[in-house]
Design a protein around this motif. Sequence first.
Motif: not given
Length: 321
Positions: A24-25, A96-99, A30-32, A69-71
């Motif tokens: 779970a992100p 994955v870390d969005r940054n 984000v979930l990829v 999925h992007d929370p």
Amino acid sequence: MHAIQVKRTGGPEVLEYVSVDAPAPTDNEVLVDVERAGVNYIDTYYREGIYNANVPFILGLEGVGRVSHDPRGEIAEGTLVAWHHAFGSYAEQVCVDRNRMAQVPDDFPLNIAASMMLQGMTAHYLTHGVYHLEEGSTCLITAGAGGVGLLATQMAKYLGATVYSVVSSDEKEQLAYEAGADQVFRYSDVLAEQVRRFNGGQGVDVVYDGVGQATFQESLEVVRPRGTVCLFGAASGPVEPIDPQVLNTHGAIFLTRPSLAAYTASDAEFQKRSQAVVEMIRSGHLTLRVSNEYPLEQAEQAHRDLQARKTTGSIVLNPRA
Ligand code: NDP
């Protein structure tokens, strides 16, 4: 989802293909859906317990995939992204870390996108950061036909350096030359002497040594006075502790043991290096060779081949095969 899990550290046989819950992100992730996972030598260090992770864990750091999925709702579902540091990438899904991800053009070959981040940015920081090569520089690269080796060779040539490369077979020698190496050698305990013969006895400005134990002594011998020995890996095993006085006897040389984490410490530096790598690929200045693609469940075979020196360039796992 399916994933490759390590329940106890050890040889390639500890890599288990299992069914587990999808991660779970957090708000920062984000979930990829993973399309391909890159296989890197560092994965073998985690598998063996040389680098610490709490068992059980899902292996893998690098890959390419589509955001599912992007929370925060900022990144569109289906966006293709690549990353170099998402622990648990040997899986159908990973957070994955969005940054710390790069958006990838849809027409990019997936195997290349899966291998370009960790090995590409490593080659970049070695040649542009640890020792910034320029016209007239000289370097020696060990494992010159490996994942990092082929990329570092191309980047060094792009910067105008003379590249000496070390490999273990005729096939690898050919690949190192194709990547631009000026002279390719075999491992030997007179390697330094052989290399010096090619550059007028001076020794090289910098050695990029990812092999470690088996080559370290020759790396100390081959570098010029006040040059740099960059020990960046341990494919043949870790180097024994040394007496700092050794650096003096070799002519006041510098020794560094760098990591990609330290050379992508800030988001800005990560962006700079990842964009540079993508741009070099797009402009045709960097060619990635992916020698093997394995179905995810054959991760064990991938590790066996990597550690038996059977692979060249990069290798990837396909969770959708
Ligand atoms: P490679 O594709 O280069 O595979 C390793 C290569 O090492 C082999 O193909 C082999 O090439 C050579 N090698 C020499 N001796 C041995 C041995 N005894 N056993 C196995 N292989 C040996 O792997 P990567 O590109 O993934 O990584 C290369 C090195 O870079 C590794 O040490 C890795 O840990 C390091 N690394 C370090 C990073 C950092 O930031 N510090 C980041 C990324 C990688 P040959 O047959 O020609 O000798």
